[in-house]
Scaffold this motif. Structure first.
Motif, mmCIF file in Angstrom:
data_model
loop_
_atom_site.group_PDB
_atom_site.id
_atom_site.type_symbol
_atom_site.label_atom_id
_atom_site.label_comp_id
_atom_site.label_asym_id
_atom_site.label_seq_id
_atom_site.Cartn_x
_atom_site.Cartn_y
_atom_site.Cartn_z
ATOM 1 N N GLU A 174 16.981 -12.109 -2.891
ATOM 2 C CA GLU A 174 16.433 -13.313 -3.508
ATOM 3 C C GLU A 174 15.821 -14.170 -2.402
ATOM 4 O OE1 GLU A 174 17.869 -17.094 -6.312
ATOM 5 O OE2 GLU A 174 19.201 -15.367 -5.998
ATOM 6 N N ASN A 175 14.501 -14.384 -2.460
ATOM 7 C CA ASN A 175 13.812 -15.079 -1.372
ATOM 8 C C ASN A 175 13.997 -16.590 -1.455
ATOM 9 O OD1 ASN A 175 11.937 -16.062 -3.268
ATOM 10 N ND2 ASN A 175 10.494 -14.405 -2.871
ATOM 11 N N ALA A 176 13.367 -17.306 -0.530
ATOM 12 C CA ALA A 176 13.556 -18.753 -0.433
ATOM 13 C C ALA A 176 13.053 -19.489 -1.665
ATOM 14 C CB ALA A 176 12.849 -19.280 0.819
ATOM 15 N N ASP A 177 12.134 -18.869 -2.413
ATOM 16 C CA ASP A 177 11.632 -19.476 -3.646
ATOM 17 C C ASP A 177 12.495 -19.137 -4.855
ATOM 18 O OD1 ASP A 177 9.458 -20.639 -2.359
ATOM 19 O OD2 ASP A 177 8.266 -18.810 -2.544
ATOM 20 N N GLY A 178 13.545 -18.364 -4.624
ATOM 21 C CA GLY A 178 14.413 -17.984 -5.723
ATOM 22 C C GLY A 178 13.926 -16.761 -6.484
ATOM 23 N N ASP A 179 12.894 -16.130 -5.996
ATOM 24 C CA ASP A 179 12.318 -14.972 -6.680
ATOM 25 C C ASP A 179 12.867 -13.685 -6.068
ATOM 26 O OD1 ASP A 179 10.816 -13.629 -8.492
ATOM 27 O OD2 ASP A 179 8.872 -14.093 -7.595
ATOM 28 N N ILE A 180 12.635 -12.555 -6.771
ATOM 29 C CA ILE A 180 13.111 -11.259 -6.295
ATOM 30 C C ILE A 180 12.053 -10.628 -5.398
ATOM 31 C CG2 ILE A 180 13.873 -8.955 -6.978
ATOM 32 C CD1 ILE A 180 14.770 -10.153 -9.628
ATOM 33 N N SER A 181 12.447 -10.214 -4.207
ATOM 34 C CA SER A 181 11.540 -9.553 -3.268
ATOM 35 C C SER A 181 12.225 -8.331 -2.687
ATOM 36 C CB SER A 181 11.136 -10.504 -2.134
ATOM 37 O OG SER A 181 10.340 -11.552 -2.612
ATOM 38 N N ASN A 182 11.453 -7.533 -1.979
ATOM 39 C CA ASN A 182 11.993 -6.389 -1.252
ATOM 40 C C ASN A 182 11.919 -6.653 0.241
ATOM 41 O OD1 ASN A 182 12.780 -4.464 -3.268
ATOM 42 N ND2 ASN A 182 10.615 -4.196 -3.741
ATOM 43 N N TYR A 183 12.942 -6.255 0.925
ATOM 44 C CA TYR A 183 13.061 -6.471 2.367
ATOM 45 C C TYR A 183 13.093 -5.107 3.062
ATOM 46 C CZ TYR A 183 15.976 -7.084 6.587
ATOM 47 O OH TYR A 183 16.492 -7.031 7.857
ATOM 48 N N TYR A 184 12.215 -4.937 4.047
ATOM 49 C CA TYR A 184 12.138 -3.703 4.813
ATOM 50 C C TYR A 184 12.637 -3.978 6.237
ATOM 51 C CZ TYR A 184 9.079 -1.933 1.088
ATOM 52 O OH TYR A 184 8.566 -1.537 -0.123
ATOM 53 N N PRO A 185 13.877 -3.616 6.569
ATOM 54 C CA PRO A 185 14.358 -3.814 7.943
ATOM 55 C C PRO A 185 13.468 -3.078 8.944
ATOM 56 C CG PRO A 185 16.160 -3.225 6.468
ATOM 57 C CD PRO A 185 14.889 -3.006 5.701
ATOM 58 N N GLY A 239 10.065 -12.289 15.903
ATOM 59 C CA GLY A 239 9.446 -13.112 16.933
ATOM 60 C C GLY A 239 9.369 -14.563 16.525
ATOM 61 N N GLN A 240 9.259 -14.815 15.223
ATOM 62 C CA GLN A 240 9.160 -16.183 14.735
ATOM 63 C C GLN A 240 10.166 -16.394 13.619
ATOM 64 O OE1 GLN A 240 5.101 -16.679 13.521
ATOM 65 N NE2 GLN A 240 4.391 -17.100 15.588
ATOM 66 N N GLU A 241 10.663 -17.620 13.524
ATOM 67 C CA GLU A 241 11.611 -17.950 12.480
ATOM 68 C C GLU A 241 10.867 -18.214 11.176
ATOM 69 O OE1 GLU A 241 13.843 -21.245 13.827
ATOM 70 O OE2 GLU A 241 14.267 -20.396 15.790
ATOM 71 N N ASP A 242 11.475 -17.825 10.070
ATOM 72 C CA ASP A 242 10.962 -18.226 8.767
ATOM 73 C C ASP A 242 12.145 -18.376 7.823
ATOM 74 O OD1 ASP A 242 11.275 -15.785 6.975
ATOM 75 O OD2 ASP A 242 10.145 -14.905 8.636
ATOM 76 N N LEU A 243 11.904 -19.044 6.717
ATOM 77 C CA LEU A 243 12.995 -19.419 5.819
ATOM 78 C C LEU A 243 13.685 -18.211 5.205
ATOM 79 C CD1 LEU A 243 11.374 -22.438 3.940
ATOM 80 C CD2 LEU A 243 13.142 -22.518 5.710
ATOM 81 N N PRO A 302 17.252 -15.821 7.231
ATOM 82 C CA PRO A 302 18.696 -15.914 6.953
ATOM 83 C C PRO A 302 19.082 -15.267 5.624
ATOM 84 C CG PRO A 302 17.848 -18.028 7.699
ATOM 85 C CD PRO A 302 16.661 -17.153 7.448
ATOM 86 N N LEU A 303 18.204 -15.377 4.624
ATOM 87 C CA LEU A 303 18.494 -14.776 3.326
ATOM 88 C C LEU A 303 18.468 -13.255 3.420
ATOM 89 C CD1 LEU A 303 16.256 -17.144 1.163
ATOM 90 C CD2 LEU A 303 18.735 -17.252 1.436
ATOM 91 N N LYS A 304 17.510 -12.725 4.176
ATOM 92 C CA LYS A 304 17.453 -11.273 4.379
ATOM 93 C C LYS A 304 18.704 -10.778 5.106
ATOM 94 C CE LYS A 304 12.377 -10.991 4.693
ATOM 95 N NZ LYS A 304 11.245 -10.736 5.623
ATOM 96 N N MET A 305 19.109 -11.508 6.145
ATOM 97 C CA MET A 305 20.260 -11.060 6.918
ATOM 98 C C MET A 305 21.539 -11.129 6.092
ATOM 99 S SD MET A 305 18.836 -10.055 9.560
ATOM 100 C CE MET A 305 20.356 -9.530 10.332
ATOM 101 N N ASN A 306 21.661 -12.151 5.281
ATOM 102 C CA ASN A 306 22.842 -12.248 4.422
ATOM 103 C C ASN A 306 22.879 -11.091 3.425
ATOM 104 O OD1 ASN A 306 25.209 -13.645 3.538
ATOM 105 N ND2 ASN A 306 24.055 -14.321 1.742
ATOM 106 N N ARG A 307 21.688 -10.765 2.882
ATOM 107 C CA ARG A 307 21.616 -9.645 1.941
ATOM 108 C C ARG A 307 21.878 -8.329 2.656
ATOM 109 N NH1 ARG A 307 22.494 -6.286 -0.921
ATOM 110 N NH2 ARG A 307 21.286 -5.414 -2.668
ATOM 111 N N LEU A 308 21.397 -8.185 3.896
ATOM 112 C CA LEU A 308 21.639 -6.970 4.662
ATOM 113 C C LEU A 308 23.134 -6.796 4.932
ATOM 114 C CD1 LEU A 308 20.645 -4.526 6.231
ATOM 115 C CD2 LEU A 308 20.129 -6.019 8.160
ATOM 116 N N LYS A 309 23.797 -7.885 5.254
ATOM 117 C CA LYS A 309 25.253 -7.850 5.456
ATOM 118 C C LYS A 309 25.953 -7.390 4.178
ATOM 119 C CE LYS A 309 29.067 -10.892 6.829
ATOM 120 N NZ LYS A 309 29.872 -10.768 5.612
#
Length: 987
Positions: free
Chosen positions: A806-817, A835-839, A842-849
């Motif tokens: 669930e991305n920062a906008d609350g929508d469903i996305s796919n994350y490719y590590p 290389g750069q921070e984005d909102l 943290p959501l991707k890392m929490n989901r990866l965990k």
């Protein structure tokens, strides 16, 4: 002049007129201005840029709406696998359409005298224009999407005539092809009106107050299949021969062929097997726009093509009408003397298309390779040119082997000078190269490179089969791998897989063949949209090569490379499983990745539970507008807030709030990828708009309300509020996942990538590791040097390892590590580099965990864990030794990471810390160890990621003391990490 150093590599980038290709003084000395540059284009580019920058000021409401929809609205189109992709028109397509609209709508060009204002050569006069009506010529390189431009121009004409009360355009269209082979290509795009719905040509119903898709009522008539039920709303798609009138274009002394003038007109034969006279039908229509594909044929007013259009215009004049518009598209709008048509208003030259990888790059043999080719003294054609044929086949063989890995079939294309030699070359290829036996297609074209329509029924059937074979040669279903043709297939034959061209004849002015047309048969990309650099090898006699090289005067740089046996194939960069590397143990390097069922899903049935009265949104001020202001509907970009344009409603216009509510509903459904629930959502949006949006009670069907709803604040409030509430209501976490399947890296199919930096790995199953950034290349090099890493891979899209979140906008996305690392046979780590921070990170890392926890619960054979690497600290610190268990030590080094082989300790350190954290037992030694490790790790990662590390520590420590989480959480929520002493005291 070579291409400007600031010329952008992306075909979607807006091009400043100051950086467009322009011939240098030497080219201008060798050739004339009118043969290199369209005389109107330079001024028009500047005018259109200024108009574009003004948000299309002065254009009609319909034109502004369409331009904003096509070129300023994000279009996410569905793919076969259920995902979406971003669709964008090329800037060349955009500029062509903008220029047509600018000339008609803004400066209101009526005829050739109005066009003369834009001449920058000071050499154009009115007598250079043969027509009395509006005629605009668009010059675009082969393969750059001329058909899409035709579809946009057609839709604009249709809606302009429909919605603009004073429009002089039309809703009937005559689309003309020069021959059947071009007609077949157009048929594939326009049959069933596919192109208008597969591309985002038609705006959504309700967009800016119009029902575009409902109002787009057109019937397509192809050739003789004409069934007119209405006098408007027709597309007549035909080849030019159907348009010739049977009795009204009289022979003229100025005709190129004077046979009919002296001997009388010949009776019409069965050339077309025509059942109806399409020429008569189009001459009876009261409004008409003519669209010509491959329009370089209209280079002389004495030609029947031009005279047929002129006759249609004259027939319309007899009924107090006129030809509304003629738009011609071609890559080569040139007269026989080489001069570019003066009516050309837009230009995307081949040199720019090659630079932006829209088409293939032509590659010629270098001097050493060319010098080995000998034209032997022999009366036998294939003996005379054996060296050229053999080199062409060798280059084709190498390309075939590489492209075959990607599921593509490379095609060899040979050109000869007459039918006898054509047949001889075909036999030579079949008999001397086993892979070409029964795989050579022979096409006997006319001297001008066209396949003519047949004169008998039997010949027509044979010709139909031949055209079908030529058009389908790219596919594996076709047995053919090579084509041998007299001259060449001059146009319309738009297969993509030609990788090698062999030319065995010179060209003369009499043939009217241009080098762009010769190369055009092989420059269409095999992998369109990928942005990869593709190549077509061009081999031929000295006379043929001299002819091809003449295109350099137009800025095209012909690359020269070594050719022949032992040289590298001229193909894009290919990533594949390294099966040919005998030094690699692929079984050991392979990684099996689990595929879990999605945890995050959307519950569509919940839309019924939306309760606008409970949104608790901020009320919008309801403004009172003057009568004049009420007629001005202001449209703004919802993301930037910038006003795109203002529409002034006609005084007699009837407002309909349902269009606005419908548009809001469709917009949010598209943004959220909702495929059902329109009826439910429409009612909710109406209820919210009527009762809860404004600070006072309103009448929803009032013109003042419509004006308020066009304000950015109101539009944004409706759409963004609903998107947020829909996500909160429908996006849910199942709470668990199931093991669905496995991805085995060894089964990954080869794929092409853009030309970019890469390393040749020893510890990866793939032959190349491509770096999308320098950090990724550095990290891959680092993994190569880790002696405790068995294997690793870059997670390419072709691997298709993705995790829903669930991305920062609350929508469903796919994350490719980014990376997958196998540390041992029972330890795999998922790595994210940033290389750069984005909102979303943290959501991707929490989901990866969470994903790691799920897979470790579902199976016990392999332990999966995750690691985050940020660029700043990766470049800053080089841990050289770690003692585990115990307090870690760090040695800081400042040397460049690209010139050192790092020890494996940083990877050990990160992974061992995570493992230790979850196995530590209560007691002071472990507490001190954890505290020291957290302090150390915090210096290695970005501040916003420390929260995850600390929270992980807190979760592990909760079994020691349930009260420890609360104060630590306060620090996390405050966005900062607790100090070591505070952390220790709470533990």
């Amino acid at each position: 002049m070579t291409i400007h150093p600031d010329f952008p590599p992306s075909p979607h980038s807006i091009l400043n007129p100051d950086i467009r290709w322009f011939p240098d003084d030497g080219a201008l000395r060798e050739s004339s201005y009118d043969k290199l540059l369209p005389p109107l284009v330079h001024v028009l580019r500047k005018k259109v840029k200024a108009w574009r920058d003004s948000d299309y000021d002065g254009a009609s409401n319909t034109s502004k709406s369409l331009l904003n929809w096509w070129f300023k609205t994000e279009h996410l189109l569905p793919k076969a696998d259920g995902t979406t992709f971003l669709f964008q028109y090329y800037f060349a397509q955009r500029e062509a359409v903008e220029t047509v609209i600018y000339l008609y709508d803004v400066v209101q060009v009526k005829d050739k005298y109005d066009l003369l204002r834009y001449d920058s050569s000071e050499a154009v006069s009115a007598n250079m224009f043969d027509e009395e009506w509006r005629r605009f010529v668009i010059k675009m390189a082969t393969g750059s999407g001329k058909t899409k431009v035709l579809s946009l121009v057609l839709a604009w004409c249709y809606f302009h005539k429909l919605y603009e009360p004073d429009s002089e355009l039309a809703r009937n269209f005559l689309m003309i092809a020069p021959n059947i082979i071009v007609l077949d290509r157009l048929r594939a795009d326009f049959e069933g009106l596919h192109i208008f719905f597969e591309d985002p040509v038609l705006p959504d119903n309700g967009y800016e107050g119009q029902n575009w898709q409902d109002d787009f009522q057109l019937t397509l008539h192809i050739q003789d299949d004409v069934n007119i039920t209405r006098k408007i709303g027709n597309i007549f798609l035909t080849n030019i021969h159907r348009v010739y009138a049977s009795n009204d274009v009289e022979p003229n002394f100025e005709d190129e062929d004077l046979t009919d003038y002296f001997l009388g007109k010949r009776p019409t034969g069965e050339t077309t097997d025509s059942k109806v006279d399409l020429g008569d039908i189009v001459r009876e229509i009261d409004e008409l726009v003519v669209l010509n594909d491959e329009a370089h044929h209209i280079h002389d007013k004495r030609l029947a093509w031009f005279r047929s259009i002129e006759d249609i215009h004259n027939r319309l004049k007899q009924k107090d009408h006129f030809l509304s518009l003629q738009v011609d598209v071609t890559a080569t709008p040139k007269h026989n003397n080489g001069a570019i048509f003066v009516q050309t208003i837009s230009d995307y030259p081949l040199v720019e298309a090659i630079t932006q990888n829209v088409v293939k790059h032509p590659v010629l043999p270098d001097s050493a390779s060319q010098s080995k080719l000998i034209e032997r003294q022999s009366a036998i054609f294939t003996e005379k040119y054996a060296d050229y044929l053999n080199l062409g086949v060798e280059e084709w063989r190498k390309a075939y082997a590489e492209h075959e890995k990607l599921g593509k079939k490379a095609i060899l294309f040979a050109m000869t000078d007459d039918t006898k030699n054509c047949d001889e070359v075909a036999e030579y290829l079949k008999n001397n190269f086993p892979e070409l036996k029964d795989s050579v297609l022979v096409i006997h074209t006319k001297n001008n490179g066209e396949i003519s329509e047949a004169s008998s029924k039997k010949a027509k059937e044979e010709m139909d089969i031949l055209r079908k074979q030529a058009n389908e040669i790219d596919g594996w279903e076709s047995p053919y791998k090579a084509i041998v043709s007299v001259m060449m297939l001059k146009e319309g034959w738009d297969v993509r897989n030609v990788t090698t061209i062999v030319g065995l004849r010179p060209y003369s002015a009499k043939s009217n063949i241009l080098p762009e047309q010769t190369l055009g048969r092989g420059i269409r990309c095999m992998y369109p949209g990928s942005g990869t650099e593709e190549f077509v090898s061009v081999v031929g006699t000295d006379a043929f090569m001299h002819f091809v090289e003449s295109i350099q005067s137009e800025g095209v740089e012909l690359e020269r490379r070594a050719m022949g046996e032992g040289t590298r194939a001229k193909t894009p960069l290919i990533v594949e499983v390294d099966n040919e590397n005998t030094k690699k143990d692929l079984d050991k390097l392979d990684i099996r990745l689990p595929v879990l069922t999605p945890r995050i899903f959307r519950n569509y049935t919940n839309l019924e539970d939306l309760n606008p009265s409970g949104f608790w949104n901020k009320k919008i001020e309801y403004k009172q507008f003057s009568e004049e202001e009420k007629r001005e509907i202001v449209f703004s970009d919802i993301t930037t807030g910038k006003v795109t344009h203002t529409t002034t409603l006609d005084s007699g216009a009837v407002t309909d709030y349902r269009n606005v509510i419908g548009y809001f509903t469709q917009k949010m459904m598209k943004d959220l990828n909702l495929f059902s629930g329109y009826d439910v959502l429409y009612g909710k949006v109406k209820e919210f708009t009527q009762n809860f949006l404004f600070d006072i009670e309103i009448e929803i069907d009032n013109l003042n309300t419509l004006r308020n709803l066009s304000e950015l604040e109101a539009t944004r409030a409706v759409i963004e509020t609903f998107k947020k509430k829909i996500n909160e209501l429908t996006v849910q976490d199942k709470g668990d996942a199931e093991l669905k399947d496995y991805i085995k890296l060894r089964n990954t199919r080869p794929f092409v990538v853009k030309e970019q930096g890469y390393i040749v790995p020893q510890k990866s199953i793939f032959n190349k590791i491509i770096g999308d950034s320098q950090l990724e290349l550095d990290f891959a090099s680092f993994l190569e040097g880790c002696n405790d890493v068995i294997s690793y891979v870059k997670n390419y899209f072709a691997v298709n390892f993705r995790i829903d979140y669930e991305n920062a906008d609350g929508d469903i996305s796919n994350y490719y590590p980014d990376f997958i690392v196998k540390k041992s046979e029972n330890e795999i780590y998922i790595i994210e580099t940033k290389g750069q921070e984005d909102l979303d990170v943290p959501l991707k890392m929490n989901r990866l965990k969470q994903w790691c926890e799920d897979i470790n619960r579902l199976q016990k054979e392999i332990i999966f864990d995750y690691v985050f690497v940020d660029e700043e600290n990766f470049n800053k610190y080089t841990p050289s030794c770690v003692s585990i268990p115990g307090t870690p030590t760090i040695k800081e080094e400042r040397t460049s990471i690209s010139c050192r082989m790092l020890p494996p300790t940083p990877f050990n350190y990160l992974t061992n810390f995570n493992a230790f954290l979850h196995t530590a037992t209560p007691g002071a030694p472990d507490v001190r160890k954890i505290t020291s490790m957290v302090s150390m790790i915090s210096s290695l990662v970005a501040p916003w990621f420390r929260a995850f590390l600390i929270w992980d520590t807190v979760q592990a420590s909760q079994r020691w003391d349930a009260t420890t989480a609360s104060p630590i959480s306060a620090f996390i929520l405050a966005g900062r990490a607790p100090s070591e002493s505070i952390f220790l005291s709470h533990l």
